[in-house]
Design a protein around this motif. Structure first.
Motif, PDB file in Angstrom:
ATOM      1  N   HIS A   1       0.806  -1.215   0.000  1.00  0.00           N
ATOM      2  CA  HIS A   1       0.000   0.000   0.000  1.00  0.00           C
ATOM      3  C   HIS A   1       0.844   1.273   0.000  1.00  0.00           C
ATOM      4  O   HIS A   1       0.432   2.298  -0.532  1.00  0.00           O
ATOM      5  CB  HIS A   1      -0.956  -0.004   1.190  1.00  0.00           C
ATOM      6  CG  HIS A   1      -2.061  -1.003   1.056  1.00  0.00           C
ATOM      7  ND1 HIS A   1      -1.936  -2.302   1.516  1.00  0.00           N
ATOM      8  CD2 HIS A   1      -3.287  -0.917   0.489  1.00  0.00           C
ATOM      9  CE1 HIS A   1      -3.051  -2.958   1.255  1.00  0.00           C
ATOM     10  NE2 HIS A   1      -3.881  -2.155   0.628  1.00  0.00           N
TER      11      HIS A   1
ATOM     12  N   LYS B   1       1.456   2.426  -3.497  1.00  0.00           N
ATOM     13  CA  LYS B   1       0.281   3.005  -4.136  1.00  0.00           C
ATOM     14  C   LYS B   1       0.024   4.442  -3.689  1.00  0.00           C
ATOM     15  O   LYS B   1      -0.605   5.217  -4.411  1.00  0.00           O
ATOM     16  CB  LYS B   1      -0.955   2.144  -3.841  1.00  0.00           C
ATOM     17  CG  LYS B   1      -0.899   0.752  -4.438  1.00  0.00           C
ATOM     18  CD  LYS B   1      -2.176  -0.014  -4.129  1.00  0.00           C
ATOM     19  CE  LYS B   1      -2.158  -1.398  -4.759  1.00  0.00           C
ATOM     20  NZ  LYS B   1      -3.401  -2.153  -4.474  1.00  0.00           N
ATOM     21  N   ASN B   2       0.509   4.797  -2.494  1.00  0.00           N
ATOM     22  CA  ASN B   2       0.218   6.112  -1.926  1.00  0.00           C
ATOM     23  C   ASN B   2       1.355   7.113  -2.089  1.00  0.00           C
ATOM     24  O   ASN B   2       1.318   8.196  -1.509  1.00  0.00           O
ATOM     25  CB  ASN B   2      -0.116   5.968  -0.434  1.00  0.00           C
ATOM     26  CG  ASN B   2      -1.397   5.183  -0.213  1.00  0.00           C
ATOM     27  OD1 ASN B   2      -2.337   5.285  -0.994  1.00  0.00           O
ATOM     28  ND2 ASN B   2      -1.436   4.405   0.863  1.00  0.00           N
TER      29      ASN B   2
ATOM     30  N   HIS C   1       1.611   9.613  -7.651  1.00  0.00           N
ATOM     31  CA  HIS C   1       1.024   8.384  -8.195  1.00  0.00           C
ATOM     32  C   HIS C   1      -0.173   8.712  -9.064  1.00  0.00           C
ATOM     33  O   HIS C   1      -0.973   9.584  -8.751  1.00  0.00           O
ATOM     34  CB  HIS C   1       0.596   7.466  -7.049  1.00  0.00           C
ATOM     35  CG  HIS C   1      -0.143   6.249  -7.508  1.00  0.00           C
ATOM     36  ND1 HIS C   1       0.485   5.172  -8.082  1.00  0.00           N
ATOM     37  CD2 HIS C   1      -1.468   5.949  -7.492  1.00  0.00           C
ATOM     38  CE1 HIS C   1      -0.417   4.261  -8.393  1.00  0.00           C
ATOM     39  NE2 HIS C   1      -1.605   4.706  -8.040  1.00  0.00           N
TER      40      HIS C   1
ATOM     41  N   ASP D   1      -3.301   6.850 -11.769  1.00  0.00           N
ATOM     42  CA  ASP D   1      -4.005   5.619 -12.074  1.00  0.00           C
ATOM     43  C   ASP D   1      -3.386   4.950 -13.299  1.00  0.00           C
ATOM     44  O   ASP D   1      -3.337   5.537 -14.377  1.00  0.00           O
ATOM     45  CB  ASP D   1      -5.484   5.932 -12.322  1.00  0.00           C
ATOM     46  CG  ASP D   1      -6.312   4.674 -12.555  1.00  0.00           C
ATOM     47  OD1 ASP D   1      -5.779   3.565 -12.344  1.00  0.00           O
ATOM     48  OD2 ASP D   1      -7.482   4.817 -12.950  1.00  0.00           O
TER      49      ASP D   1
END
Length: 214
Positions: A137, A140-141, A145, A147
């Motif tokens: 995680h 992803k943060n 970042h 999509d």
């Protein structure tokens, strides 16, 4: 044309989904499962250079270390299915780019489920983290970042008998609602140099445009 692909690469694509789609030519196989033979094949694919370069990846400590992280992670995961057989690591020319590749197979005593294999093997450290026990995680943060949509996702076909083939959705273009995206990535290890990694990203971008005739 998408058929202008590197040797051994696989053309794949899907469209008409969520007002968009993707089209690519990937060199990376996540796995292929033969239900009748109980035979699983996969590959470690990491380490990159321009094919026109005379620099050998096999003599590059950074590229070899990056590649070995993927090999080790796959072997650890595959050991739960059976005893893996591993080929020597070799350079693989896929057109504009050349990669380090190691082929791995497993003869499983039990039947394996396609979706389970996809969940277990994805993502390898080539797209994710090493070791895989690290919390994903935080990546992803990270600041900046964005999509990635289906970039890097498992992309596969499962046959009626349970056999299947699953690719890694790299070297592609994606489009949605009038916008087109071309994603690329690179592996970062302690030996990485920012300038080399940036050039690798540009080389991969060029490879996608060349293969897809863009």
């Amino acid at each position: 044309s998408a058929l202008n692909k590197g040797s051994g690469s696989s053309v794949y694509g899907v469209w008409g989904v969520d007002d968009g789609g993707l089209l690519g030519v990937t060199p990376e196989l996540l796995f292929e499962w033969d239900q009748a033979r109980h035979h699983l094949s996969t590959m470690a694919l990491a380490g990159t250079r321009l094919s026109a370069s005379d620099h050998s990846l096999l003599d590059d400590p950074k590229e070899k270390n990056e590649h070995q992280l993927v090999v080790d992670a796959l072997l650890e995961e595959l050991a739960t299915y059976g005893t893996p057989s591993v080929s020597p690591t070799y350079e693989w020319n896929v057109g504009t780019l050349t990669h380090l590749r190691t082929d791995i197979t497993v003869e499983s005593k039990n039947g394996l489920d396609f979706e389970m294999l996809a969940r277990d093997l994805h993502p390898t450290p080539a797209l994710g983290l090493a070791p895989r026990t690290v919390d994903f995680h935080w990546l992803k943060n990270l600041d900046g970042h964005m999509d990635r949509a289906r970039f890097g996702a498992p992309f596969g076909v499962r046959w009626a008998d349970g056999s299947g083939r699953c690719l890694v959705a790299i070297r592609n273009v994606q489009w949605v609602k009038g916008k087109t995206f071309l994603g690329v990535g690179c592996g970062v290890v302690p030996e990485s140099q920012p300038s080399r990694e940036w050039q690798e990203l540009l080389n991969k971008q060029l490879a996608v445009k060349t293969m897809l005739g863009l």
